[in-house]
Design a protein around this motif. Sequence first.
Motif, PDB file in Angstrom:
ATOM      1  N   TYR A 263      -6.451  11.145   0.194  1.00  0.00           N
ATOM      2  CA  TYR A 263      -7.793  10.600   0.413  1.00  0.00           C
ATOM      3  C   TYR A 263      -7.814   9.087   0.497  1.00  0.00           C
ATOM      4  N   ILE A 264      -6.687   8.455   0.757  1.00  0.00           N
ATOM      5  CA  ILE A 264      -6.708   7.008   0.955  1.00  0.00           C
ATOM      6  C   ILE A 264      -7.215   6.747   2.365  1.00  0.00           C
ATOM      7  N   ASP A 265      -7.969   5.713   2.513  1.00  0.00           N
ATOM      8  CA  ASP A 265      -8.434   5.316   3.839  1.00  0.00           C
ATOM      9  C   ASP A 265      -7.844   3.945   4.145  1.00  0.00           C
ATOM     10  N   LEU A 266      -6.861   3.945   5.038  1.00  0.00           N
ATOM     11  CA  LEU A 266      -6.136   2.707   5.306  1.00  0.00           C
ATOM     12  C   LEU A 266      -7.052   1.639   5.897  1.00  0.00           C
ATOM     13  N   ASP A 267      -8.068   2.080   6.635  1.00  0.00           N
ATOM     14  CA  ASP A 267      -8.984   1.122   7.265  1.00  0.00           C
ATOM     15  C   ASP A 267      -9.667   0.238   6.231  1.00  0.00           C
TER      16      ASP A 267
ATOM     17  N   THR B 219      -7.086  -2.340   5.145  1.00  0.00           N
ATOM     18  CA  THR B 219      -6.740  -3.375   6.125  1.00  0.00           C
ATOM     19  C   THR B 219      -7.921  -4.302   6.354  1.00  0.00           C
TER      20      THR B 219
ATOM     21  N   VAL C  31       0.860  -1.181   0.000  1.00  0.00           N
ATOM     22  CA  VAL C  31       0.000   0.000   0.000  1.00  0.00           C
ATOM     23  C   VAL C  31       0.888   1.220   0.000  1.00  0.00           C
ATOM     24  N   THR C  32       0.701   2.092  -0.961  1.00  0.00           N
ATOM     25  CA  THR C  32       1.421   3.349  -0.908  1.00  0.00           C
ATOM     26  C   THR C  32       0.391   4.446  -0.992  1.00  0.00           C
ATOM     27  N   PRO C  33       0.411   5.384  -0.040  1.00  0.00           N
ATOM     28  CA  PRO C  33      -0.735   6.286   0.063  1.00  0.00           C
ATOM     29  C   PRO C  33      -0.757   7.361  -1.014  1.00  0.00           C
ATOM     30  N   SER C  34      -1.935   7.714  -1.412  1.00  0.00           N
ATOM     31  CA  SER C  34      -2.175   8.909  -2.210  1.00  0.00           C
ATOM     32  C   SER C  34      -3.232   9.682  -1.424  1.00  0.00           C
TER      33      SER C  34
END
Lengths: 619, 355
Positions: free
Chosen positions: A172-176, A179, A167-170
């Motif tokens: 407005y990413i929602d990690l929840d 996961t 996962v590499t964030p951009s």
Amino acid sequence: MPPSIHPVDLIAALREKSLTPAIVFLTSRRACDEAMEAFDHAHTVLPPVRQGAIAAALERVIAQYPSIAEHPLIPTVQRIGVAAHHAGHLPSWKIAIEELMRQGCLDAVFATTTLAAGVDFPARTVVITQSSIRKARDFMDLTIGEVQQIAGRAGRRGKDYVGFAVVTPSPYIDLDVLTKGFTGNPEAIDSQFTISYPMVLNLLKAHPHEQIQAILAKSFAQFQLNQRANVLEGKLDVLHTQMEPFGPRVCTDWITQWHTFDQARRQKPHRHQIARHESPEVTARFHFMTPGRVVGLNKGRGIVLRQYRSKGQKSPMVTVLRAGGAVTESPAGIVTDVFDRLFECTEQQGYPWCAPESFDELLYQLTELPTRLPLLPILVSKESDLIPDAIVQSLGDFPCPTCSSRPACQKDYLMASRLRQEQQRHIKSIQALRTSLWHRFQERIEVLQTFGYLSPTSHLTDDGEWARLIRIDHSLLITELIRAEAFAGADPAVLTGVMASIAHDDDRPGAFPRVSTGLSSLLGQVRKLAESLSPYEDPPLLRADIAAVAERWVSDPSLTWIGLCRSTTMAEGDIYRLLARTLEFLSQLHTLRSTHPGLADSASQAIALIRRGVLEELP
Amino acid sequence: MTSNELEQLLAQQPIAVLHKLARGRVHRHFRAGKRRLIELLLQHSSQNLAGLESDLHALMSERPTQPQIAPTPARQTVPRHTAPPPNRRPHRAHEPESTEPGVSLAAWLEGLGVPSPQPFVPDPWQEEALAGLAETDVVVSVPTGSGKTYVAVEAARRAMDENRTVIYTSPLKALSNTKFTEFSKIFGSDRVGILTGDRQDNSQAPILIMTTEILRNLLYDAASGEIDVRLDTLGLVILDESQYLADPERGVVWEETIIFCPSQAKLLLLSASIGNPQDIADWLTSIRPSPCRLVRHSKRTVPLRAGFLHPNGKLTPLFRTAGIPYGHPGQLHPEAKRLFLQYEEDTLPSGRPRR
């Protein structure tokens, strides 16, 4: 701080940890294209051996699909070993990239998440940059199933011990979301059964009307509706046992009985209150105490100036002029006698309630009254006195007040009525669940009957016989167009244009070639018809600009694919899909050759004209 | 002491000390994470750093037993049960935070590499599916990339050995084309045909590949009396990607196909992992002549590991464990958590974490 990792750095990082080959899922086609552009000036090029391998592999694919020989991405793919793969590309290009991936020539492919299902090749690593995807003009969070579909591309059987999802964030990413997607169980799927017009026609062609319900009952939709109905039936059973202590009592349907009794009892008090404060004499006399009436009071006599009811209690009141000129407000009860003498009285709003001259006149008359005056004979009904409690009178119809089970009914009523309401609600919903499909089917039958595809006995008419062969979206519009002979004499290019505008359901804007006058006037008619059909079928977008692209391809056989692509801003993958879908629609028209030879002929000409160049490469 | 040194010193303190310091200095300090809290503290005491420093020293001397803490966040990952500090507040029960060490990057990357070529041995579920197909319909729900194609190919081979026609459908034309090429390689191009709306290649071949819509149309034609020999000899219908049953626009086609599928043909539904495969199997059992067999498993053939890559290039495992902690989405690796919080702080305009 950049909002997301630069593609060159990303690939470098993956290479450093030997996490290649990788599929990088990006938000949009544009992001994929920009990622490819970022490599234009990258210095890390592949060793010549690998460049050669890619070139050789590409050559083999190009031999099969010449349309991609000039593809602008080829130099970058060869030099760097990365590629883009999304719906804007031709299928042949996607096949080439998939082939390169399978042979392990590439280090990374940039793809869109939207087509995660269409990406049918594995890699060691997938890179996820967002947690939502565009669905129908709106961004929706990825479902668990979708996250696992994406993650499923990581790890090649037999080539990797483990697969990696990075996962590499951009923004407005929602990690929840991610996961949960990695660790959760996929969602249950639900039936999306809809009843379309061709389905009705085809079912009625093959089966008599009576058997249809049994066939619909075989659908997964009905299976799931039954599941829900069964849950409700379980609840109903529970309710049934809960209802047991509330079974028949003195009366069988005591709940309804008590309910009506209770209602009646609740309504009574309001009407009754007024009656209680008023004696029947007063009620009877009050009607005669009009302005100008001479009345007897317990001290002397007076003339009524006005009668009214008090504001709060609504008790009857009179304003009386007494001897000596006093104006008093008193309850009607103080009047002891009502005399048979009435004077003229000009009324007036506000004190003294009559015009001044009339006041003087009345005062004079009052002093001049004879000592004995005849009484007004007023009939006082003694009936109401005999039944002082109005409840008993109107509730006398109910057995409840004297019933032996009255205390039990009173105690259980709330619980029992709640349970019974719930029971009835469940019964209704179970009924709806069991029969909703059949009702929807019958609604469709009615529409087809009004349009004349079905006879009143639900048999296919002549029109129905051929209309059942049109088994695509917007079938009602297409069959109505055929019946209105809208295509009579239309050349293949115009026919293609109309079919393309019906088939295309994307509202992505862009620049397009001009539409011919013949096609645009026909499209005007189609729009009118589509609008008139809108209560029965959602109208298609019917974009004239899209129609023009397809029309151009058919009307000008010398036009090359590249020429067509240059005439519009549409991505070539989209043009390809548009034409492929138009082909499908046209081939449905082609099946009508026995009833509409002219139209079928025109359609098959159009099909032959569309199938050239790129469109011929794949079945 | 410069503000930089002070910042470092603050970073070494446990978060509880920072919150004590923040009391009266920072509004709503309990909302902030450690990094943000330090920032706020320094910002609010910029006029009086000396005061903050003396308070800090006072607080530090109150806790002399606390050993000097290394500034790395790895400190947080020391297992609690080995040395629980005596007078610390108990951890919140719902979050197993800081109870286990996060896996190291090296351990996470371990196992990377190419296995030596092994002779292909079918997985037990693949055998089970094929065995089931000898008798009845089969629904297969397994994770993507588990080897559903092997089942399809083997099933097709067995049906063809019995001189039966096989129809293979996929939801997308692109997938049909891929499968056409793949099957042609396996069975020979003369034995594989493909049907699209407007074109029929080798349409009398024993294996026919088409989109589900085309098969639905064939079945409708057959139901209304048109004779199609291919359907008479049909022995097996393979519906790939049958999770499309839930597609809002096209799902109905899968249902129609399954309802009208001739009863002498076996159905093989291949689907990615879905939540209710048992429902699908029960449904088939209720409408098909023989009870349907469900083959499901959720274990991936190639295990998956999830990682987090910060835009600055730092890679870390996403979860505490090397593998995926199924059912425990909260078990984030502390480092990944820290990096993500840092990312959110850096990119969001307000500078505050969203939650």
